[in-house]
Scaffold this motif. Structure first.
Motif, PDB file in Angstrom:
ATOM      1  N   ASN A 152       0.785  -1.224   0.000  1.00 44.81           N
ATOM      2  CA  ASN A 152       0.000   0.000   0.000  1.00 44.81           C
ATOM      3  C   ASN A 152       0.822   1.283   0.000  1.00 44.81           C
ATOM      4  O   ASN A 152       0.247   2.371  -0.007  1.00 44.81           O
ATOM      5  N   THR A 153       2.130   1.184   0.035  1.00 40.35           N
ATOM      6  CA  THR A 153       2.960   2.381   0.081  1.00 40.35           C
ATOM      7  C   THR A 153       4.349   2.075  -0.448  1.00 40.35           C
ATOM      8  O   THR A 153       4.863   0.978  -0.213  1.00 40.35           O
ATOM      9  N   PRO A 154       4.984   3.000  -1.149  1.00 39.35           N
ATOM     10  CA  PRO A 154       6.347   2.742  -1.616  1.00 39.35           C
ATOM     11  C   PRO A 154       7.401   3.001  -0.550  1.00 39.35           C
ATOM     12  O   PRO A 154       8.526   2.502  -0.646  1.00 39.35           O
ATOM     13  N   GLU A 155       7.038   3.803   0.478  1.00 38.98           N
ATOM     14  CA  GLU A 155       8.015   4.172   1.510  1.00 38.98           C
ATOM     15  C   GLU A 155       7.381   4.069   2.895  1.00 38.98           C
ATOM     16  O   GLU A 155       6.169   4.231   3.055  1.00 38.98           O
ATOM     17  N   ILE A 156       8.220   3.826   3.885  1.00 41.73           N
ATOM     18  CA  ILE A 156       7.748   3.738   5.266  1.00 41.73           C
ATOM     19  C   ILE A 156       8.722   4.449   6.200  1.00 41.73           C
ATOM     20  O   ILE A 156       9.905   4.599   5.885  1.00 41.73           O
ATOM     21  N   ASP A 157       8.214   4.870   7.345  1.00 39.46           N
ATOM     22  CA  ASP A 157       9.107   5.353   8.397  1.00 39.46           C
ATOM     23  C   ASP A 157       8.714   4.765   9.756  1.00 39.46           C
ATOM     24  O   ASP A 157       9.233   5.163  10.790  1.00 39.46           O
ATOM     25  N   ARG A 158       7.771   3.804   9.735  1.00 37.16           N
ATOM     26  CA  ARG A 158       7.356   3.152  10.973  1.00 37.16           C
ATOM     27  C   ARG A 158       6.964   1.707  10.677  1.00 37.16           C
ATOM     28  O   ARG A 158       6.374   1.418   9.637  1.00 37.16           O
ATOM     29  N   VAL A 159       7.297   0.810  11.619  1.00 38.80           N
ATOM     30  CA  VAL A 159       6.912  -0.598  11.534  1.00 38.80           C
ATOM     31  C   VAL A 159       6.132  -0.962  12.793  1.00 38.80           C
ATOM     32  O   VAL A 159       6.575  -0.679  13.909  1.00 38.80           O
ATOM     33  N   TYR A 160       4.971  -1.582  12.614  1.00 34.39           N
ATOM     34  CA  TYR A 160       4.178  -2.105  13.720  1.00 34.39           C
ATOM     35  C   TYR A 160       4.375  -3.621  13.784  1.00 34.39           C
ATOM     36  O   TYR A 160       4.181  -4.311  12.773  1.00 34.39           O
ATOM     37  N   LEU A 161       4.744  -4.130  14.957  1.00 31.38           N
ATOM     38  CA  LEU A 161       4.941  -5.564  15.160  1.00 31.38           C
ATOM     39  C   LEU A 161       3.689  -6.136  15.819  1.00 31.38           C
ATOM     40  O   LEU A 161       3.292  -5.681  16.888  1.00 31.38           O
ATOM     41  N   VAL A 162       3.083  -7.150  15.185  1.00 33.26           N
ATOM     42  CA  VAL A 162       1.773  -7.646  15.587  1.00 33.26           C
ATOM     43  C   VAL A 162       1.790  -9.173  15.627  1.00 33.26           C
ATOM     44  O   VAL A 162       2.322  -9.810  14.711  1.00 33.26           O
ATOM     45  N   VAL A 163       1.194  -9.758  16.670  1.00 27.68           N
ATOM     46  CA  VAL A 163       1.000 -11.212  16.697  1.00 27.68           C
ATOM     47  C   VAL A 163      -0.246 -11.572  15.904  1.00 27.68           C
ATOM     48  O   VAL A 163      -0.199 -12.349  14.954  1.00 27.68           O
ATOM     49  N   PHE A 164      -1.399 -11.018  16.298  1.00 26.24           N
ATOM     50  CA  PHE A 164      -2.668 -11.253  15.623  1.00 26.24           C
ATOM     51  C   PHE A 164      -3.226  -9.934  15.096  1.00 26.24           C
ATOM     52  O   PHE A 164      -3.399  -8.991  15.876  1.00 26.24           O
ATOM     53  N   PRO A 165      -3.545  -9.846  13.806  1.00 28.05           N
ATOM     54  CA  PRO A 165      -4.120  -8.601  13.272  1.00 28.05           C
ATOM     55  C   PRO A 165      -5.621  -8.534  13.562  1.00 28.05           C
ATOM     56  O   PRO A 165      -6.451  -8.504  12.645  1.00 28.05           O
ATOM     57  N   MET A 191      12.556  -9.297  16.515  1.00 28.37           N
ATOM     58  CA  MET A 191      12.239  -8.513  15.331  1.00 28.37           C
ATOM     59  C   MET A 191      12.539  -7.030  15.511  1.00 28.37           C
ATOM     60  O   MET A 191      12.879  -6.341  14.542  1.00 28.37           O
ATOM     61  N   LYS A 192      12.432  -6.529  16.736  1.00 32.88           N
ATOM     62  CA  LYS A 192      12.841  -5.136  16.956  1.00 32.88           C
ATOM     63  C   LYS A 192      14.307  -4.956  16.575  1.00 32.88           C
ATOM     64  O   LYS A 192      14.672  -4.001  15.879  1.00 32.88           O
ATOM     65  N   ALA A 193      15.141  -5.889  17.017  1.00 32.42           N
ATOM     66  CA  ALA A 193      16.567  -5.819  16.702  1.00 32.42           C
ATOM     67  C   ALA A 193      16.799  -6.007  15.209  1.00 32.42           C
ATOM     68  O   ALA A 193      17.679  -5.348  14.617  1.00 32.42           O
ATOM     69  N   TRP A 194      16.045  -6.904  14.578  1.00 31.54           N
ATOM     70  CA  TRP A 194      16.205  -7.147  13.139  1.00 31.54           C
ATOM     71  C   TRP A 194      15.926  -5.860  12.356  1.00 31.54           C
ATOM     72  O   TRP A 194      16.700  -5.480  11.466  1.00 31.54           O
ATOM     73  N   PHE A 195      14.839  -5.187  12.671  1.00 30.90           N
ATOM     74  CA  PHE A 195      14.497  -3.970  11.931  1.00 30.90           C
ATOM     75  C   PHE A 195      15.471  -2.835  12.249  1.00 30.90           C
ATOM     76  O   PHE A 195      15.767  -2.014  11.373  1.00 30.90           O
ATOM     77  N   ARG A 196      15.968  -2.780  13.475  1.00 28.92           N
ATOM     78  CA  ARG A 196      16.970  -1.749  13.772  1.00 28.92           C
ATOM     79  C   ARG A 196      18.211  -1.925  12.896  1.00 28.92           C
ATOM     80  O   ARG A 196      18.813  -0.948  12.454  1.00 28.92           O
ATOM     81  N   GLU A 197      18.583  -3.181  12.658  1.00 30.63           N
ATOM     82  CA  GLU A 197      19.773  -3.452  11.843  1.00 30.63           C
ATOM     83  C   GLU A 197      19.518  -3.240  10.357  1.00 30.63           C
ATOM     84  O   GLU A 197      20.353  -2.651   9.654  1.00 30.63           O
ATOM     85  N   HIS A 198      18.373  -3.696   9.876  1.00 31.85           N
ATOM     86  CA  HIS A 198      18.121  -3.703   8.436  1.00 31.85           C
ATOM     87  C   HIS A 198      17.305  -2.515   7.936  1.00 31.85           C
ATOM     88  O   HIS A 198      17.231  -2.298   6.719  1.00 31.85           O
ATOM     89  N   ALA A 199      16.700  -1.769   8.852  1.00 33.39           N
ATOM     90  CA  ALA A 199      15.930  -0.585   8.471  1.00 33.39           C
ATOM     91  C   ALA A 199      16.247   0.543   9.442  1.00 33.39           C
ATOM     92  O   ALA A 199      15.366   1.016  10.165  1.00 33.39           O
ATOM     93  N   PRO A 200      17.507   0.973   9.489  1.00 30.79           N
ATOM     94  CA  PRO A 200      17.895   1.994  10.472  1.00 30.79           C
ATOM     95  C   PRO A 200      17.118   3.287  10.278  1.00 30.79           C
ATOM     96  O   PRO A 200      16.877   3.730   9.157  1.00 30.79           O
TER      97      PRO A 200
END
Length: 303
Positions: A57-70, A280-289
């Motif tokens: 839905n978007t070409p760019e992001i500046d925030r990631v939401y981590l969810v178990v159940f949507p 996953m918080k650590a993963w995104f910090r590394e790969h999406a600084p």
């Protein structure tokens, strides 16, 4: 802002998403839901895997939401947050493609059409990582619990969609009571429910873990064959409505007298939240600084 496509490509590669074609639509999606999704979702998500980028839905992001159940409440909260800040572009990284309450609905509940419309309008993409997150050898739901307990991992077990979703190893604590307290602490739980614990008086030395609804008779028997004295999961005796849960309860009633194991169920949600919080918080910090990371928690872990 960062481009979405390189992030999802890294997720696909790291989790080997193409290796886990789960195809949930045959078993769990309601009639007509695939036709609805065809208006919103990527074709490869619907037709092949039910893993990977779901809503582009978007070409760019500046925030990631981590969810178990949507679930509907979580999706509404995310939409409200994005509307409030002008909807510049965000990504939902969710373990499940649908809601699955332990004690309420007899089957999975998928994101509604109005919410799919809102997610598109407000530039909120969605990435699903179910079996790939359960079975990844480096970063997994069960592995995150083992890390939180400081388990000395000996190996993996519990074959699931071609991977292995369980881990087992040696625990260095002093006993069952210490283990249950540690589980409450690591899972952010106020208590463990009495009905979800079967303590056969075994000592706790060798522990098997399968997060989520991992307490199947097959996995429990496999853990016992590996010499484990304790089995930890999110659910092993499903209490909610539905014929399939009733069938599982009958299987478990037949199995329980035959296995010399401590059985502990924490919460389906809580057992799978840990990998998001700690991994996953650590993963995104590394790969999406530079991207903001928000863990969406669930008030009632047994809803």
């Amino acid at each position: 802002m960062i481009a979405l496509k390189p992030i999802t490509a890294k997720l696909d590669t790291f989790f080997k998403v193409a290796s886990y074609p789960e195809n949930f639509r045959v078993a769990t999606t309601p009639p007509g839901y695939d036709a609805l999704l065809a208006r919103f979702a990527l074709p490869e998500f619907i037709n092949i895997s039910y893993n990977g980028l779901f809503l582009n839905n978007t070409p760019e992001i500046d925030r990631v939401y981590l969810v178990v159940f949507p679930n509907r409440d979580v999706i509404d909260q995310i939409i409200a947050r994005e509307v409030e800040r002008g909807a510049p572009g965000a990504l939902i990284f969710t373990h499940h493609a649908a809601d699955y309450p332990e004690s309420q609905y007899p089957s999975a509940v998928y994101i509604t059409e109005p919410q799919l419309e809102e997610l598109r309008e407000h530039r909120i993409a969605c990435y699903v990582c179910h079996a790939p997150l359960d079975c990844n050898p480096e970063l997994s739901t069960s592995g995150a619990i083992a890390d939180a307990l400081k388990l000395k991992v000996l190996g993996r077990f519990a074959t699931y969609h071609g991977g292995q979703s369980g881990v087992y190893g040696k625990w260095g604590g002093s006993g069952f009571d210490e283990l249950t307290k540690k589980l409450m602490e690591t899972h952010d739980l106020p208590t463990l429910r009495y009905g979800n614990i079967r303590h056969n008086g075994q000592i706790v030395h060798k522990v098997a873990i399968v997060a989520g609804f991992g307490g199947t008779p097959e996995f429990i028997q496999e853990a016992a064959a590996l010499g484990c004295d304790t089995f930890i999961t999110g659910e092993w005796f499903p209490f909610g409505p539905g014929d399939w849960r009733a069938e599982y309860r009958e299987k478990m009633r037949a199995l329980l007298p035959t296995i010399p194991l401590n059985l502990i169920a924490t919460s389906h949600y809580a057992s799978e939240m840990i990998v998001l919080r700690d991994g996953m918080k650590a993963w995104f910090r590394e790969h999406a600084p530079g991207v903001e990371i928000v863990l969406m928690t669930q008030k009632d872990p047994w809803r």
